[in-house]
Design an enzyme around this catalytic site. Sequence first.
Site, PDB file in Angstrom:
ATOM      1  N   HIS A  26       0.838  -1.208   0.000  1.00 22.58           N
ATOM      2  CA  HIS A  26       0.000   0.000   0.000  1.00 22.58           C
ATOM      3  C   HIS A  26       0.871   1.254   0.000  1.00 22.58           C
ATOM      4  CE1 HIS A  26      -4.057  -1.822   0.767  1.00 22.58           C
ATOM      5  NE2 HIS A  26      -3.232  -2.854   0.909  1.00 22.58           N
ATOM      6  N   ASP A 120      -5.779   6.025   1.251  1.00 29.73           N
ATOM      7  CA  ASP A 120      -5.942   4.649   0.780  1.00 29.73           C
ATOM      8  C   ASP A 120      -7.431   4.283   0.810  1.00 29.73           C
ATOM      9  OD1 ASP A 120      -5.958   1.783   0.641  1.00 29.73           O
ATOM     10  OD2 ASP A 120      -3.837   1.822   1.176  1.00 29.73           O
ATOM     11  N   SER A 286       5.218  -9.291   0.280  1.00 32.01           N
ATOM     12  CA  SER A 286       5.587  -8.857   1.636  1.00 32.01           C
ATOM     13  C   SER A 286       4.722  -9.459   2.729  1.00 32.01           C
ATOM     14  CB  SER A 286       5.471  -7.333   1.711  1.00 32.01           C
ATOM     15  OG  SER A 286       4.114  -6.954   1.546  1.00 32.01           O
ATOM     16  N   SER A 361       3.425  -6.136  -7.754  1.00 36.64           N
ATOM     17  CA  SER A 361       4.334  -7.035  -8.466  1.00 36.64           C
ATOM     18  C   SER A 361       3.843  -7.259  -9.894  1.00 36.64           C
ATOM     19  CB  SER A 361       4.433  -8.380  -7.735  1.00 36.64           C
ATOM     20  OG  SER A 361       5.027  -8.183  -6.473  1.00 36.64           O
ATOM     21  N   ASP A 380      -6.817 -10.135  -3.774  1.00 36.72           N
ATOM     22  CA  ASP A 380      -6.998  -9.811  -5.208  1.00 36.72           C
ATOM     23  C   ASP A 380      -6.127 -10.636  -6.135  1.00 36.72           C
ATOM     24  OD1 ASP A 380      -4.700  -8.568  -4.110  1.00 36.72           O
ATOM     25  OD2 ASP A 380      -4.652  -7.087  -5.708  1.00 36.72           O
TER      26      ASP A 380
HETATM   27  N1  UDP Z   1       9.156  -6.324  -3.134  1.00 40.16           N
HETATM   28  C1  UDP Z   1      10.488  -6.026  -3.030  1.00 40.16           C
HETATM   29  N2  UDP Z   1      11.355  -7.038  -2.760  1.00 40.16           N
HETATM   30  C2  UDP Z   1      10.983  -8.329  -2.583  1.00 40.16           C
HETATM   31  C3  UDP Z   1       9.606  -8.623  -2.702  1.00 40.16           C
HETATM   32  C4  UDP Z   1       8.725  -7.601  -2.988  1.00 40.16           C
HETATM   33  O1  UDP Z   1      10.894  -4.866  -3.186  1.00 40.16           O
HETATM   34  O2  UDP Z   1      11.831  -9.170  -2.330  1.00 40.16           O
HETATM   35  C5  UDP Z   1       8.198  -5.204  -3.405  1.00 40.16           C
HETATM   36  C6  UDP Z   1       7.592  -5.303  -4.777  1.00 40.16           C
HETATM   37  O3  UDP Z   1       8.412  -4.629  -5.711  1.00 40.16           O
HETATM   38  C7  UDP Z   1       6.225  -4.661  -4.582  1.00 40.16           C
HETATM   39  C8  UDP Z   1       5.911  -4.901  -3.103  1.00 40.16           C
HETATM   40  O4  UDP Z   1       7.120  -5.288  -2.483  1.00 40.16           O
HETATM   41  O5  UDP Z   1       6.273  -3.282  -4.865  1.00 40.16           O
HETATM   42  C9  UDP Z   1       4.898  -6.011  -2.891  1.00 40.16           C
HETATM   43  O6  UDP Z   1       3.642  -5.557  -3.233  1.00 40.16           O
HETATM   44  P1  UDP Z   1       2.572  -6.515  -3.922  1.00 40.16           P
HETATM   45  O7  UDP Z   1       1.344  -5.700  -4.158  1.00 40.16           O
HETATM   46  O8  UDP Z   1       3.140  -7.174  -5.112  1.00 40.16           O
HETATM   47  O9  UDP Z   1       2.308  -7.664  -2.878  1.00 40.16           O
HETATM   48  P2  UDP Z   1       1.988  -7.679  -1.296  1.00 40.16           P
HETATM   49  O10 UDP Z   1       3.289  -7.601  -0.608  1.00 40.16           O
HETATM   50  O11 UDP Z   1       1.099  -6.488  -1.002  1.00 40.16           O
HETATM   51  O12 UDP Z   1       1.312  -8.997  -1.106  1.00 40.16           O
END
Ligand code: UDP
Length: 462
Positions: A26, A120, A286, A361, A380
């Site tokens: 976010h 948000d 994350s 991602s 999602d």
């Molecule tokens: N990310 C990163 N390094 C990693 C894994 C993820 O910088 O090793 C970043 C990725 O570029 C993205 C964010 O963490 O911008 C993850 O957001 P996403 O919406 O894909 O997934 P969430 O973490 O919310 O499930």
Amino acid sequence: MEPKSMEQGTQRETHILCFCFPAQGHINPILQFSKRLASKGLKVTLVSSSSSTVSSKFIQTQATSINIEIISDDKPDEGQSRTANLDFFEAYKICVSQSLSEFIKKQLSSEYPPKFIIYDSIIPWILDIARGFGMDGAPFFTQPWAVNSIYYHFLQGQFKIPLEEPIVSLPSMPPLKLNDLPSFFDATDAYPTSLNMLVNQFSNVEKLNWLFCNTFDELEDEIVKWMASKYPVKNIGPSIPSTYIDKRLENDKNYGLSLFKPTTDSCLKWLDSKEIGSVVYVSFGSFSAIEKEQLEEVAWGLKMSNCYFLWAVRESESGKLPRNFSEETSEKGLVVSWCPQLEVLAHKSVGCFVTHCGWNSTLEALSLGVAMVAMPQWTDQTTNAKFVEDVWRVGVRVRVNEKGIVTREEIEVCMREVMEGERGKEISRNSEKWKELAKEAIDEGGCSDKNIEEFVAKLLCS
Ligand code: UDP
């Protein structure tokens, strides 16, 4: 009235707040949006919250053109308090309402009082707080319209759960099966409050002038047109650091705030030593917590494929890897706890991305032209995966077996399909196409760029 120009030195006096929910997926897109707004002349303060448990771990990874302020979301009187028996989101609301109100009050008596707040969309009640101080606001959706519109249609009563038909048909959308819908629509899902929260994004949008979203018009053409016939939808994405897309913001190489420390040098050095398009990059984002059995299947799938792989396994997940996996596969693979994902995706050695399809991602991979193996986990991600495979056609989606597991064989087959063979070639062509369109959207004169300019001009005139 014409907007005042930068030369007149007045633009920076127009101050807005951007409020983000303290989770990596976010923070990243709203932070990036804030930088774009600042680049057009606004003074922007990004506000997020921190509790002693979660977001105090923010690391600032690059200097930015915006101010960053962290307010408290700690429960003030933990234990016996009003918030003790509430779930996370209810307690968060009580605590943030208080600390954000205090913050805004202080800001309003500063030299440049803020006049607007972008927040948000999952926390729509921020608007009530802002309005209480005479400010206006707009939500920022961090998920695509493909997903948001499903929540909207559900709120309108277009379908019910449990589903009455095996296929859900919604305007401007492909037919959707249960496993193409966000996971919270599964009647057996364990997160009913999350469904409420997401449906609630549309609870107070009736009188708004802007609904911002991290996507771009062409990517979701039909759905955007449909939603725009109801609401003033303004897409401003891809909201990713400028270095990887239009290169118009100087030194904008990463988002700037991270909850995890990336192992940048070793990842890039390792990638440098590999051939073009030969490496599979794997990450589940994350937040997702993967079942041990499932993580092991991924591990064995990677090993069986004999491909080079770079795998980001967060510290909290690493105990689920097969014993000695990193050591035993060190000739072929590198396992790190967190990596500089954009730098990795932009690296010429990376040939495919095994992803959980979090929206950031997915959009990052689309914008950098990297083919995907979609392995959604929840929320999602299932819908994003459906669109990756069937609508944008930039990847293949793994299938789960009768026990709900994606087997090592399935993972290997999907990786091969993307990296080799006829389908891989088509995916590669489509990925190039979307990469170009993504850049056009945010580059000078593109649809997202124009939306950002229009918003800034309106604020400067108001
Ligand atoms: N990310 C990163 N390094 C990693 C894994 C993820 O910088 O090793 C970043 C990725 O570029 C993205 C964010 O963490 O911008 C993850 O957001 P996403 O919406 O894909 O997934 P969430 O973490 O919310 O499930």
